[in-house]
Design a protein around this motif. Structure first.
Motif, PDB file in Angstrom:
ATOM      1  N   SER A 197      -1.838  -5.352  -2.542  1.00 22.51           N
ATOM      2  CA  SER A 197      -2.050  -5.915  -3.871  1.00 22.51           C
ATOM      3  C   SER A 197      -0.738  -5.942  -4.643  1.00 22.51           C
ATOM      4  CB  SER A 197      -3.087  -5.081  -4.616  1.00 22.51           C
ATOM      5  OG  SER A 197      -2.594  -3.784  -4.807  1.00 22.51           O
ATOM      6  N   LEU A 198      -0.765  -6.625  -5.778  1.00 21.12           N
ATOM      7  CA  LEU A 198       0.464  -6.840  -6.529  1.00 21.12           C
ATOM      8  C   LEU A 198       1.106  -5.534  -6.983  1.00 21.12           C
ATOM      9  CD1 LEU A 198       2.295  -9.003  -7.566  1.00 21.12           C
ATOM     10  CD2 LEU A 198       0.955  -9.118  -9.655  1.00 21.12           C
ATOM     11  N   ALA A 232      -4.052  -6.088   6.662  1.00 22.97           N
ATOM     12  CA  ALA A 232      -3.674  -5.986   5.257  1.00 22.97           C
ATOM     13  C   ALA A 232      -4.739  -6.711   4.436  1.00 22.97           C
ATOM     14  CB  ALA A 232      -2.312  -6.618   5.025  1.00 22.97           C
ATOM     15  N   PHE A 233      -4.896  -6.308   3.182  1.00 26.82           N
ATOM     16  CA  PHE A 233      -5.890  -6.993   2.366  1.00 26.82           C
ATOM     17  C   PHE A 233      -5.421  -7.098   0.932  1.00 26.82           C
ATOM     18  CE2 PHE A 233      -7.752  -3.748  -0.377  1.00 26.82           C
ATOM     19  CZ  PHE A 233      -7.255  -2.601   0.190  1.00 26.82           C
ATOM     20  N   ARG A 292       5.106 -10.164  11.785  1.00 23.48           N
ATOM     21  CA  ARG A 292       4.148 -10.501  10.724  1.00 23.48           C
ATOM     22  C   ARG A 292       4.266  -9.531   9.560  1.00 23.48           C
ATOM     23  NH1 ARG A 292      -0.850 -10.819  14.632  1.00 23.48           N
ATOM     24  NH2 ARG A 292      -0.364 -12.746  15.739  1.00 23.48           N
ATOM     25  N   LEU A 293       4.516  -8.299   9.898  1.00 21.48           N
ATOM     26  CA  LEU A 293       4.612  -7.263   8.870  1.00 21.48           C
ATOM     27  C   LEU A 293       5.760  -7.580   7.921  1.00 21.48           C
ATOM     28  CD1 LEU A 293       3.283  -4.552   8.241  1.00 21.48           C
ATOM     29  CD2 LEU A 293       5.043  -3.456   9.599  1.00 21.48           C
ATOM     30  N   ALA A 294       6.870  -8.088   8.490  1.00 23.30           N
ATOM     31  CA  ALA A 294       8.035  -8.395   7.658  1.00 23.30           C
ATOM     32  C   ALA A 294       7.695  -9.466   6.639  1.00 23.30           C
ATOM     33  CB  ALA A 294       9.188  -8.833   8.551  1.00 23.30           C
ATOM     34  N   GLY A 295       6.707 -10.320   6.944  1.00 21.67           N
ATOM     35  CA  GLY A 295       6.349 -11.386   6.010  1.00 21.67           C
ATOM     36  C   GLY A 295       5.300 -10.973   5.000  1.00 21.67           C
ATOM     37  N   LEU A 296       4.884  -9.714   5.021  1.00 24.67           N
ATOM     38  CA  LEU A 296       3.824  -9.260   4.117  1.00 24.67           C
ATOM     39  C   LEU A 296       4.400  -8.978   2.731  1.00 24.67           C
ATOM     40  CD1 LEU A 296       0.818  -8.413   3.993  1.00 24.67           C
ATOM     41  CD2 LEU A 296       1.588  -6.089   4.443  1.00 24.67           C
ATOM     42  N   GLU A 297       3.912  -9.695   1.736  1.00 25.08           N
ATOM     43  CA  GLU A 297       4.408  -9.501   0.379  1.00 25.08           C
ATOM     44  C   GLU A 297       3.231  -9.182  -0.541  1.00 25.08           C
ATOM     45  OE1 GLU A 297       7.324  -9.331  -1.083  1.00 25.08           O
ATOM     46  OE2 GLU A 297       8.457  -9.568   0.778  1.00 25.08           O
ATOM     47  N   PRO A 298       3.476  -8.457  -1.638  1.00 25.81           N
ATOM     48  CA  PRO A 298       2.376  -8.071  -2.517  1.00 25.81           C
ATOM     49  C   PRO A 298       1.777  -9.253  -3.265  1.00 25.81           C
ATOM     50  CG  PRO A 298       4.404  -6.875  -3.021  1.00 25.81           C
ATOM     51  CD  PRO A 298       4.763  -7.949  -2.081  1.00 25.81           C
ATOM     52  N   GLY A 299       0.518  -9.123  -3.628  1.00 27.38           N
ATOM     53  CA  GLY A 299      -0.155 -10.138  -4.427  1.00 27.38           C
ATOM     54  C   GLY A 299      -1.619  -9.786  -4.567  1.00 27.38           C
TER      55      GLY A 299
END
Lengths: 527, 265
Positions: free
Chosen positions: A351-352, A390-391, A417-424
Motif C-alpha cells: 500500500s501507499l 503482493a496486495f 518482478r519484485l524490483a518492479g513492485l512500487e507502493p500504491g
C-alpha cells in the motif's frame, strides 16, 4: 531502478566511511539545463539521475562521489555562512573545502586518490574563471601537477603551506577569500548560474553553505519512486476496470458479529514482466534455518545401513560372536532429518504507506522487498516451497493481488518482478489473507505477512473493522493448518498487527538483516 | 601423562586489558571460565598463552552437534582380550590436572554438556556412569569454554544451569592501535601496512550493518599480512584473505573491494 546497484552504493558508503546516510537519486534534469551534480544535506545523499548499474566497474563516478561526500561528512565542520561573499568567493571557498576534506581523507585512505584523479582532466588552456578553478582543483589533489598558471600556483602554495592546519575548516574560508579577490582583480567574469562544479564527482556544495529560508522550504524531493507512487495512487482512485477473473470473499463485520458474504472482490494483477535478476541466498538466514532443522535431527541406532558404525551395537555383536552366538547385523547409526518443511507464502503489503521512510533508512517497501529477496533467495535452496504475493486495495470492490512468485516460478524471475513492485493503494488485509490462503496446498503451512502496521481502506472509517476482519481471516486459516506470522517493518510491535495474528506471532523485522527474529520465533514459539 | 599437551614456547599474546591478571585469579580460585567473543579475536590464543604462563597442559576439544557424552568422558572399547575402558579427553584432563578447553561450546547439545556439571560446582568430580568410577578433579584441573555470542548462537545458548557455574571474560576486536601491533607482530609487516590492514578490517566490520555475517577477524588480517610479507600486493592479498572469504554477496564484495582500494598506497 536497480536494487542491486543501490545496495552496493549503500554498502560502499558504509565500508568507506562507516555511514548509513540514505543514498537516492535526483529527479530527471530539465532538458538543456546544466549537468547534474551530486548533492548532500542532512536528509541524505542524492546522486545524479539514473539507475545504479549492477556492476561496480560501471559505477565509478558514483563511487568517487560517495567517497568525496563521505569525506565532507567525516571532516566537514558545519555549514559556512554566506555573509557578504561574492559568488566567485563562495565557489572558491567550496573548492578549497573540497580539497581540504579530500586531503584529510587521503591520510587514512590513501587509495582514494586513484579513484578521484582520473576525473580531474583540466589542462592548461584559456584563462576563464571556471577553467582556472578546475585546474586549481586538480593541482590540489594531484601531487605531480605542474600547472604553470600563477593563480593556480598561488592556491597550491597557500594550501600546502601548513598541512597541520587542514583540520580547521576556517582554512577553506581564508584561502577561498584571498583567491576570490585575486580572481576579481584579474577581471575574469564568473557566472554562478551557468557554472557547475568540476570534476563531475564533486557535490554541488548545497550541503556546505547555510540555506536561505525560502530555499530551505522548497527543497527538491528525492526518491524517484515517489513520483511513480503518487501517479499510481491517483490511478487507484479511478473506478476499477472490469478485467480478469474476480474472486469474492466474505468479510467479518465486528459490530453485527457476522460475516457479510461475497463482500470483498479480489482481482489478480498480471505481474509486470521484469527481467530476471540474480538472487544471492542470505547466508545467515540459510544457516539459521538449517540449524533449526538440524535441531530436529534424530539419531537412529541399530540400523542395517547408515553413515556411522553404531559402536554399542558393534560391541554387542563382537560380544555375541565371542560367546558363540550369531551377531545382530544391525550395526549402523544414521541421522534422520525432519520431514520436509512446511511451504511458506509471503504476503507483502504494497500500500501507499510503504513509501514512507523505514526506520533503518530507505522506504518501507524497500525493506519489504529486501525481506522477500532474502527469503526467495534462501528458501528454495533449502528445498522449502515458497511463493510471494503482493496486495493493495482501493475499496472493497477493488482488492488487487499480484503474484511476485508462484510456487513454480524461479527465484530469478521473482526477483525481477519484485524490483518492479512500487507502493500504491490501501491495505485491506482480510481479503488478501483469504485470497492468499486459497493458494496454499492442503496441510500445515506458513504464511508471513509483511506490513507496516495496520489495515486501512478508503471506504472504511472504523479502524477496528478491518482489524477484526483480518483477525477472523487468520482464525479461519489457522483452522486449515495455516500459521500466520506478522512481520512488522516498524520500530515496535504495532498493536493492530498484534491483535490480528496474536502478540506472539507478530515479529518486528525492520529489514532482511533482522530475519533471525523470525527464525528465533519459529524455533522457540510453539507454532 | 599429559606432557604432550604442555605448551613449551611462549605463544604471542598482547593483553588488551587486565584479562591476564583476572584469569590468573580465576584459575587460582578454580573458577570455571567462559571466553566470549567474535570469531578470530584471540580467545584461543589467549588461553594458549595462559596455559603456557601457568605451566598447565591444555586439552582442547572442538565441540560439534554430534558430540556425545562418551566423546567427552570416555567409553568402553574392544581389544583382543575383551573390553577396555578408554578415558575421553575431559576425563584425562580431570585425572591428571590440565586446562580443558571446550571450544565453541554451544555447538554441543545441551544434554552432552550436563556431564560437566559435577565438575563445575563444589564437588569438583567427574562420575563415569559407564564404568562406575568417580574421578576427583586434580587440583590443577580447570574448565574453560568459549563461544561466539553472535548470530549463529541464535537458538543455541548455554542452559541457564550450565551458564551460572562459570565466570566469564568478554573479548572483542582489539582497538585499532593494539590490533595493528598484533597484525604487525604476527604477520611480519611494518606498522604502516598493519594500520592499513586494520582499517580494511574496520570497514568490513562496518558492513555487518549492511548484511555481512561477521566482519574480518584479526586472524584474517594476519593472514592478509603474511601474504603481503611474502611479496603479494596489498590489494590481491586483502582480496584473497579477507574480501572473498567473507562474502558471496556481490554488493558487499564490491564495497569491500572499494575499502581495500582506498588503503592501497
Amino acid at each position: 531502478m536497480s536494487p542491486e546497484g543501490e545496495r552496493r552504493r549503500a554498502a560502499l558508503l558504509r565500508a568507506l566511511w562507516g555511514r548509513a546516510d540514505p543514498v537516492s537519486t535526483l529527479p530527471p534534469p530539465e532538458p538543456g539545463g546544466p549537468a547534474q551534480r551530486p548533492s548532500f544535506d542532512e536528509d541524505g545523499i542524492r546522486l545524479p539521475h539514473g539507475a545504479a548499474p549492477v556492476r561496480a566497474a560501471d559505477d565509478r563516478l558514483a563511487e568517487a562521489s560517495l567517497a568525496h561526500i563521505g569525506a565532507h561528512l567525516a571532516h566537514g565542520g558545519g555549514r559556512f555562512a554566506v555573509g557578504r561573499l561574492r559568488p566567485a568567493q563562495v565557489a572558491l571557498v567550496s573548492l578549497i573545502e573540497d580539497a581540504r576534506v579530500e586531503a584529510l581523507a587521503l591520510r587514512e585512505r590513501p587509495g582514494l586518490r586513484r579513484l578521484w584523479l582520473p576525473f580531474h582532466d583540466a589542462e592548461p588552456g584559456p584563462r576563464t574563471a571556471p577553467a582556472l578553478m578546475a585546474r586549481l582543483a586538480r593541482a590540489l589533489l594531484d601531487p605531480e601537477s605542474d600547472d604553470p598558471d600563477g593563480f593556480v600556483a598561488k592556491g597550491r602554495a597557500l594550501f600546502f603551506a601548513d598541512p597541520a592546519a587542514w583540520t580547521d575548516p576556517a582554512l577553506s574560508r581564508r584561502i577561498g577569500d584571498r583567491l576570490g579577490n585575486d580572481l576579481g582583480q584579474m577581471r575574469l567574469p564568473f557566472s554562478p548560474r551557468t557554472w557547475v562544479v568540476e570534476p563531475a564527482y564533486r557535490d554541488d556544495h548545497a550541503g556546505l553553505w547555510e540555506r536561505p529560508e525560502a530555499e530551505a522550504a522548497a527543497r527538491p524531493q528525492p526518491s524517484p519512486g515517489d513520483a511513480a507512487a503518487t501517479a499510481r495512487a491517483a490511478g487507484a482512485d479511478a473506478p476499477p476496470e472490469p478485467a480478469g477473473r474476480v474472486w469474492r470473499y466474505p468479510e467479518w463485520d465486528h459490530r453485527i458479529r457476522c460475516a457479510r458474504p461475497d463482500w470483498a472482490s479480489v482481482r489478480e494483477e498480471e505481474p509486470a514482466p521484469g527481467t530476471a535478476l540474480a538472487v544471492p541466498p542470505d547466508p545467515r538466514l540459510g544457516q539459521a534455518l538449517r540449524r533449526l532443522r538440524a535441531h530436529r535431527a534424530v539419531r537412529l541406532r541399530r540400523q542395517l545401513d547408515g553413515d556411522d558404525l553404531d559402536l554399542a551395537a558393534a560391541i554387542d555383536a563382537v560380544a555375541r560372536i565371542r560367546s558363540g552366538r550369531p551377531p545382530d547385523a544391525r550395526l549402523y547409526a544414521r541421522i534422520r532429518r525432519d520431514a520436509p518443511s512446511r511451504p511458506v507464502l509471503l504476503l507483502i503489503d504494497a500500500s501507499l504507506s510503504t513509501a514512507d521512510p523505514a526506520p533503518g533508512g530507505g522506504r518501507l517497501i524497500d525493506a519489504a522487498r529486501g525481506i522477500a529477496r532474502a527469503l526467495i533467495g534462501t528458501l528454495p535452496r533449502l528445498h522449502v516451497p515458497c511463493a510471494v504475493m503482493a496486495f493493495r486495495s482501493a475499496g472493497r470492490h477493488d482488492v488487487r493481488a499480484r503474484w511476485i512468485k508462484r510456487w513454480s516460478d524461479t527465484p530469478e524471475v521473482a526477483a525481477g518482478r519484485l524490483a518492479g513492485l512500487e507502493p500504491g493503494g490501501s491495505t485491506r488485509l482480510g481479503a488478501a489473507l483469504r485470497h492468499a490462503g486459497r493458494a496454499l496446498p492442503p496441510g500445515p503451512s506458513l504464511m508471513l505477512v509483511v506490513t507496516d502496521g495496520e489495515p486501512s481502506d478508503i471506504d472504511i472509517h472504523d479502524p477496528a473493522y478491518l482489524v477484526a476482519d483480518a483477525r477472523e481471516a487468520c482464525r479461519s486459516l489457522a483452522g486449515r493448518g495455516v500459521t500466520v506470522l506478522g512481520l512488522a517493518l516498524t520500530r515496535t510491535q504495532p498493536d493492530a498487527l498484534a491483535q490480528i495474528c496474536t502478540r506472539a506471532r507478530c515479529i518486528v523485522v525492520q529489514n532482511a538483516g533482522q530475519l533471525w527474529r523470525l527464525v528465533e520465533t519459529l524455533a522457540t514459539a510453539d507454532l | 601423562m599429559l606432557s604432550d599437551y604442555l605448551i613449551r614456547t611462549e605463544p604471542y599474546y598482547r593483553p588488551v586489558g587486565d584479562e591476564v591478571s583476572l584469569f590468573t585469579a580465576a584459575c587460582a580460585a578454580r573458577l570455571p571460565m567462559i571466553l566470549k567473543g567474535p570469531t578470530g579475536c584471540g580467545k584461543t590464543r589467549f588461553l594458549e598463552h595462559m596455559a603456557w604462563r601457568l605451566r598447565r597442559p591444555l586439552v582442547t576439544i572442538a565441540c560439534h552437534e554430534d558430540m556425545s557424552a562418551p566423546d567427552l568422558v570416555g567409553r568402553w572399547l574392544l581389544d583382543a582380550g575383551g573390553t577396555v575402558w578408554h578415558d575421553g579427553p575431559l576425563t584425562r584432563a580431570v585425572r591428571f590436572g590440565a586446562i580443558c578447553y571446550l571450544d565453541e561450546v554451544v555447538e554441543a547439545r545441551p544434554d552432552t554438556l550436563v556431564a560437566i556439571h559435577p565438575l563445575t560446582d563444589a564437588r569438583r568430580m567427574l562420575p563415569l556412569e559407564r564404568s562406575g568410577e568417580v574421578v576427583p578433579a586434580h587440583p590443577d584441573f580447570l574448565l574453560v569454554v568459549s563461544y561466539n555470542p553472535g548470530y549463529q548462537a541464535l537458538q543455541k545458548d548455554l542452559k541457564e544451569s550450565t551458564k551460572q557455574r562459570f565466570g566469564a571474560l568478554a573479548f572483542t576486536y582489539p582497538e585499532p592501535g593494539a590490533e595493528a601491533e598484533i597484525v604487525a607482530h604476527e604477520a611480519g609487516v611494518d606498522e604502516g601496512c598493519a594500520t592499513r590492514l586494520v582499517r580494511v578490517g574496520a570497514a568490513s566490520r562496518a558492513l555487518v550493518a549492511e548484511g555481512l555475517a561477521e566482519g574480518a577477524s584479526t586472524r584474517m588480517l594476519i593472514h592478509a599480512g603474511r601474504l603481503i610479507a611474502g611479496g603479494i600486493g596489498f590489494a590481491p592479498a586483502c582480496t584473497l584473505a579477507v574480501a572473498t572469504p567473507l562474502s558471496d554477496d556481490p554488493a558487499l564484495r564490491d564495497a569491500l573491494a572499494a575499502a581495500i582500494a582506498a588503503q592501497v598506497l
